[in-house]
Design a protein around this motif. Structure first.
Motif, PDB file in Angstrom:
ATOM      1  N   SER A 139       0.893  -1.527   0.074  1.00  0.00           N
ATOM      2  CA  SER A 139      -0.073   0.121   0.290  1.00  0.00           C
ATOM      3  C   SER A 139       1.086   1.624   0.421  1.00  0.00           C
ATOM      4  O   SER A 139       0.597   2.058  -0.721  1.00  0.00           O
ATOM      5  CB  SER A 139      -0.774  -0.754   0.944  1.00  0.00           C
ATOM      6  N   CYS A 140       2.052   1.104   1.193  1.00  0.00           N
ATOM      7  CA  CYS A 140       3.061   2.402   0.976  1.00  0.00           C
ATOM      8  C   CYS A 140       3.764   2.340  -0.467  1.00  0.00           C
ATOM      9  O   CYS A 140       3.931   3.563  -0.668  1.00  0.00           O
ATOM     10  CB  CYS A 140       3.601   2.488   2.625  1.00  0.00           C
ATOM     11  N   SER A 141       4.276   1.124  -0.969  1.00  0.00           N
ATOM     12  CA  SER A 141       4.604   1.893  -2.211  1.00  0.00           C
ATOM     13  C   SER A 141       3.861   2.142  -3.708  1.00  0.00           C
ATOM     14  O   SER A 141       4.352   3.624  -4.143  1.00  0.00           O
ATOM     15  CB  SER A 141       4.859   0.705  -3.039  1.00  0.00           C
ATOM     16  N   LEU A 142       2.561   1.573  -2.697  1.00  0.00           N
ATOM     17  CA  LEU A 142       1.394   2.328  -3.774  1.00  0.00           C
ATOM     18  C   LEU A 142       1.206   4.104  -4.039  1.00  0.00           C
ATOM     19  O   LEU A 142       0.870   4.599  -4.850  1.00  0.00           O
ATOM     20  CB  LEU A 142      -0.147   2.024  -4.527  1.00  0.00           C
ATOM     21  N   ALA A 143       1.382   4.295  -2.968  1.00  0.00           N
ATOM     22  CA  ALA A 143       1.398   5.494  -1.960  1.00  0.00           C
ATOM     23  C   ALA A 143       1.880   6.617  -3.210  1.00  0.00           C
ATOM     24  O   ALA A 143       1.672   7.549  -3.278  1.00  0.00           O
ATOM     25  CB  ALA A 143       1.868   6.062  -0.606  1.00  0.00           C
ATOM     26  N   ILE A 144       3.100   6.193  -3.418  1.00  0.00           N
ATOM     27  CA  ILE A 144       4.472   7.713  -4.072  1.00  0.00           C
ATOM     28  C   ILE A 144       4.274   6.242  -5.381  1.00  0.00           C
ATOM     29  O   ILE A 144       4.861   7.297  -6.403  1.00  0.00           O
ATOM     30  CB  ILE A 144       5.756   6.690  -3.383  1.00  0.00           C
ATOM     31  N   GLY A 147      -1.906   8.756  -0.779  1.00  0.00           N
ATOM     32  CA  GLY A 147      -2.771   7.712  -0.455  1.00  0.00           C
ATOM     33  C   GLY A 147      -4.170   7.174  -0.828  1.00  0.00           C
ATOM     34  O   GLY A 147      -3.644   6.532  -2.473  1.00  0.00           O
ATOM     35  N   PRO A 148      -4.660   6.346  -0.601  1.00  0.00           N
ATOM     36  CA  PRO A 148      -5.616   4.889  -1.098  1.00  0.00           C
ATOM     37  C   PRO A 148      -6.361   6.060  -2.119  1.00  0.00           C
ATOM     38  O   PRO A 148      -6.793   5.422  -2.994  1.00  0.00           O
ATOM     39  CB  PRO A 148      -6.576   5.135  -0.113  1.00  0.00           C
ATOM     40  N   MET A 149      -7.065   7.326  -1.921  1.00  0.00           N
ATOM     41  CA  MET A 149      -8.113   7.955  -2.476  1.00  0.00           C
ATOM     42  C   MET A 149      -7.177   8.176  -4.421  1.00  0.00           C
ATOM     43  O   MET A 149      -7.728   7.790  -5.257  1.00  0.00           O
ATOM     44  CB  MET A 149      -8.353   9.231  -2.292  1.00  0.00           C
ATOM     45  N   TYR A 150      -5.900   8.427  -4.183  1.00  0.00           N
ATOM     46  CA  TYR A 150      -4.645   8.642  -5.484  1.00  0.00           C
ATOM     47  C   TYR A 150      -4.625   7.367  -6.070  1.00  0.00           C
ATOM     48  O   TYR A 150      -4.576   7.562  -6.999  1.00  0.00           O
ATOM     49  CB  TYR A 150      -3.751   9.478  -4.717  1.00  0.00           C
ATOM     50  N   TYR A 151      -3.904   6.521  -4.745  1.00  0.00           N
ATOM     51  CA  TYR A 151      -3.748   5.378  -6.234  1.00  0.00           C
ATOM     52  C   TYR A 151      -5.250   4.628  -6.580  1.00  0.00           C
ATOM     53  O   TYR A 151      -5.109   3.960  -6.946  1.00  0.00           O
ATOM     54  CB  TYR A 151      -2.597   4.092  -5.455  1.00  0.00           C
ATOM     55  N   ILE A 152      -5.970   4.538  -5.784  1.00  0.00           N
ATOM     56  CA  ILE A 152      -7.668   4.118  -6.566  1.00  0.00           C
ATOM     57  C   ILE A 152      -7.914   5.067  -8.020  1.00  0.00           C
ATOM     58  O   ILE A 152      -7.971   4.103  -8.618  1.00  0.00           O
ATOM     59  CB  ILE A 152      -8.620   4.692  -5.266  1.00  0.00           C
ATOM     60  N   THR A 153      -7.869   5.806  -7.474  1.00  0.00           N
ATOM     61  CA  THR A 153      -7.957   7.197  -8.398  1.00  0.00           C
ATOM     62  C   THR A 153      -7.195   7.070 -10.183  1.00  0.00           C
ATOM     63  O   THR A 153      -7.609   7.008 -11.119  1.00  0.00           O
ATOM     64  CB  THR A 153      -8.800   8.421  -8.728  1.00  0.00           C
ATOM     65  N   MET A 206      -6.191   2.414 -10.649  1.00  0.00           N
ATOM     66  CA  MET A 206      -7.017   1.634 -11.359  1.00  0.00           C
ATOM     67  C   MET A 206      -8.707   3.137 -12.128  1.00  0.00           C
ATOM     68  O   MET A 206      -8.970   2.212 -12.824  1.00  0.00           O
ATOM     69  CB  MET A 206      -8.144   1.315 -10.311  1.00  0.00           C
ATOM     70  N   GLY A 207      -8.470   3.733 -11.890  1.00  0.00           N
ATOM     71  CA  GLY A 207      -8.569   4.682 -13.264  1.00  0.00           C
ATOM     72  C   GLY A 207      -9.888   5.636 -12.700  1.00  0.00           C
ATOM     73  O   GLY A 207     -10.362   5.449 -11.843  1.00  0.00           O
ATOM     74  N   ILE A 208     -10.404   6.869 -13.125  1.00  0.00           N
ATOM     75  CA  ILE A 208     -11.780   8.026 -12.789  1.00  0.00           C
ATOM     76  C   ILE A 208     -12.955   7.111 -12.911  1.00  0.00           C
ATOM     77  O   ILE A 208     -13.437   7.274 -11.826  1.00  0.00           O
ATOM     78  CB  ILE A 208     -12.174   8.311 -14.226  1.00  0.00           C
ATOM     79  N   LYS A 209     -12.917   5.671 -12.907  1.00  0.00           N
ATOM     80  CA  LYS A 209     -14.395   4.803 -12.883  1.00  0.00           C
ATOM     81  C   LYS A 209     -14.952   4.173 -11.492  1.00  0.00           C
ATOM     82  O   LYS A 209     -15.735   4.438 -11.037  1.00  0.00           O
ATOM     83  CB  LYS A 209     -14.608   3.773 -13.498  1.00  0.00           C
ATOM     84  N   ALA A 210     -13.136   4.491 -11.394  1.00  0.00           N
ATOM     85  CA  ALA A 210     -12.967   3.308  -9.859  1.00  0.00           C
ATOM     86  C   ALA A 210     -13.182   5.050  -8.282  1.00  0.00           C
ATOM     87  O   ALA A 210     -13.317   5.193  -7.065  1.00  0.00           O
ATOM     88  CB  ALA A 210     -12.066   2.894  -9.362  1.00  0.00           C
ATOM     89  N   LYS A 211     -13.578   5.930  -8.971  1.00  0.00           N
ATOM     90  CA  LYS A 211     -13.473   7.801  -7.649  1.00  0.00           C
ATOM     91  C   LYS A 211     -14.290   7.026  -6.573  1.00  0.00           C
ATOM     92  O   LYS A 211     -14.317   7.273  -5.916  1.00  0.00           O
ATOM     93  CB  LYS A 211     -14.038   8.209  -8.115  1.00  0.00           C
ATOM     94  N   PRO A 212     -15.430   6.384  -7.414  1.00  0.00           N
ATOM     95  CA  PRO A 212     -16.906   5.662  -5.830  1.00  0.00           C
ATOM     96  C   PRO A 212     -16.217   5.472  -4.863  1.00  0.00           C
ATOM     97  O   PRO A 212     -16.101   5.206  -3.594  1.00  0.00           O
ATOM     98  CB  PRO A 212     -17.577   4.948  -6.907  1.00  0.00           C
ATOM     99  N   LEU A 213     -15.029   4.277  -5.018  1.00  0.00           N
ATOM    100  CA  LEU A 213     -14.014   3.718  -4.286  1.00  0.00           C
ATOM    101  C   LEU A 213     -13.453   4.347  -3.494  1.00  0.00           C
ATOM    102  O   LEU A 213     -13.379   4.342  -1.354  1.00  0.00           O
ATOM    103  CB  LEU A 213     -12.887   2.302  -4.782  1.00  0.00           C
ATOM    104  N   ALA A 214     -13.068   5.887  -3.937  1.00  0.00           N
ATOM    105  CA  ALA A 214     -11.969   6.789  -2.889  1.00  0.00           C
ATOM    106  C   ALA A 214     -12.604   7.444  -2.374  1.00  0.00           C
ATOM    107  O   ALA A 214     -12.424   8.395  -1.120  1.00  0.00           O
ATOM    108  CB  ALA A 214     -11.513   7.320  -4.376  1.00  0.00           C
TER     109      ALA A 214
END
Length: 455
Positions: free
Chosen positions: A113-118, A132-138, A141-149
């Motif tokens: 998770s912290c590797s993804l954060a960078i 953070g999660p909201m940034y590596y999610i969007t 994974m792409g803008i379609k995953a924004k509801p997860l963020a």
């Protein structure tokens, strides 16, 4: 408050099973998927943290050590002193074993998770670099995953409230000083409310200074408070050396108690261990990536390795020492209520009647460092949901919640945080598992550089 607590208690079991699947199931998948490589580079992680590979020209706000100190300040705290006591109170000594298992798996989750954060950093509305999660999610994974963020951030607004820390610190202070009995001058003064107001004032001086001030204070407090606590615990273990092995044996025996399994209580024991371990080191929750995402580095794997040290320090080391002291002192057989009382009894019995005062001082340092660091998580969540200017107002909500937490019941506080953390785990772990191949690819490249001396 009883209505709210009943609602939280009724919803919590359903979210716990999802958390169980994602943290243990998903975490074990990552352990095998990584081929244990992060664990094999443990010494390299220590070297990175020490500053050996720091480059002041890299993007970011804080050093590897400051990021780790800030993240550990938020986790090495009352979760390790009071959280372990609560776990033993609810599930017995065997629950400690399942805390260990969750922590070892959690180290790998923190790495990914912290590797993804960078790897997938973004910019807020002010143009500042964020992770953070909201940034590596969007971004991952792409803008379609924004509801997860968005879901993660909404749950995060509640999950990072300082309720547990304030509540348990207040309980410690009231238990040691006993102001209603010893300070009769103020009559029926509401001491819990007074403690909450004082904590609110102290915290406001630090958190309104921003990330750099939080990181500076955390870096100064964390090593000191951990050292004092460890010295006290190790001393207790030395003077009770004959009870250390029986205490550890009790943990293993009770973890696989056949009678417990037959009665259907084994899964309950495991879930308690997972809940308290997740609260202790926050692996899979997604809080730590928000700090580690601010590190001055261009190497995602470096930050992942540094972050991996967090669960080892706060759970494998600190939680274990706390548990052993509680068990060897027999405090787990005496405590009549849920919370930090059990640890207070252990210290008071083992340190010549003044251990509870020493613990109060340590708890004060733990509590303040946690209060200073947790606000940053909420600010980032609200900033993502709105914008950076509005996000700063979360600090005001945070300050007000401190006073509320001081007078709330421990059951309400624990249920609120457990539910919020379980909800945060869902979008975060989905993203971490989905993006794990990206980390493996970067890991392969980075470890080749380490072998060739190019890291």
């Amino acid at each position: 408050m009883n209505v709210i607590n009943d609602f939280l208690a009724s919803v919590l079991p359903y979210t716990e099973w999802v958390m169980l699947f994602l943290i243990i199931g998903g975490g074990l998948f990552l352990v095998f998927y990584s081929k244990l490589l992060p664990y094999r580079y443990f010494r390299h992680a220590i070297a990175i943290t020490s500053g050996k590979y720091d480059n002041p020209d890299d993007p970011g706000e804080v050093s590897h050590l400051q990021a780790l100190s800030s993240a550990v300040a938020a986790t090495v705290g009352l979760g390790n002193i009071s959280g372990v006591a609560i776990a033993i109170y609810l599930g017995g000594p065997g629950v400690v074993f399942w805390i260990w298992v969750t922590a070892l798996v959690g180290m790998c989750i923190k790495f990914y998770s912290c590797s993804l954060a960078i790897m997938f950093r973004g910019n807020d509305s002010d143009g500042n670099l964020q992770g953070g999660p909201m940034y590596y999610i969007t971004k991952g994974m792409g803008i379609k995953a924004k509801p997860l963020a968005v879901f993660f951030c909404i749950a995060g607004l509640f999950g990072v409230l300082p309720a547990f820390t304030v509540n348990q610190f207040t309980q410690t202070l009231m238990g040691v000083i006993q102001p209603n009995e010893n300070i009769a001058l103020l009559g029926d003064f509401n001491w819990k409310l007074g403690i909450g107001i004082v904590l609110s004032i102290i915290t406001s001086f630090v958190i309104f200074g921003g990330l750099k001030k939080i990181a500076k204070v955390a870096t100064a407090i964390v090593p000191f408070m951990v050292l004092v606590y460890l010295i006290a615990v190790i001393y207790i273990m030395i003077i009770n050396a004959g009870q250390i092995f029986p205490s550890l044996k009790l943990i293993f025996v009770e973890a696989f108690n056949f009678k417990t399994a037959v009665q259907g209580g084994l899964w309950g024991l495991i879930i308690i261990g997972i809940r308290r371990a997740v609260f202790s080191n926050e692996s899979g929750v997604g809080n730590a990536p928000m700090y580690h995402g601010q590190s001055k580095t261009n190497e995602p794997i470096q930050e992942g390795l540094v972050a991996m040290l967090g669960p080892f320090i706060d759970t494998i080391v600190v939680c274990t020492l706390t548990a052993v002291v509680i068990l060897l002192s027999g405090a787990h057989l005496e405590a009549e209520n849920n919370g930090i009382t059990m640890t207070l009894i252990a210290f008071e019995k083992s340190l010549y009647g003044v251990g509870d005062i020493l613990l109060m001082v340590v708890v004060a340092a733990f509590a303040l460092s946690t209060l200073f660091t947790y606000s940053y998580y909420g600010t980032k969540c609200l900033s993502f949901l709105t914008n950076a200017k509005i996000g700063k107002y979360y600090n005001h909500i945070y300050i007000l919640s401190i006073t509320f937490a001081a007078v709330a019941s421990v059951d309400l506080v624990v249920n609120l945080i457990d539910l919020s953390f379980a909800l945060m785990v869902i979008p975060n772990m989905i993203a971490v598992l989905y993006l794990a191949p990206k980390v493996n690819q970067a890991m392969k490249t980075y470890f080749l550089k380490v072998k060739d001396g190019r890291a």
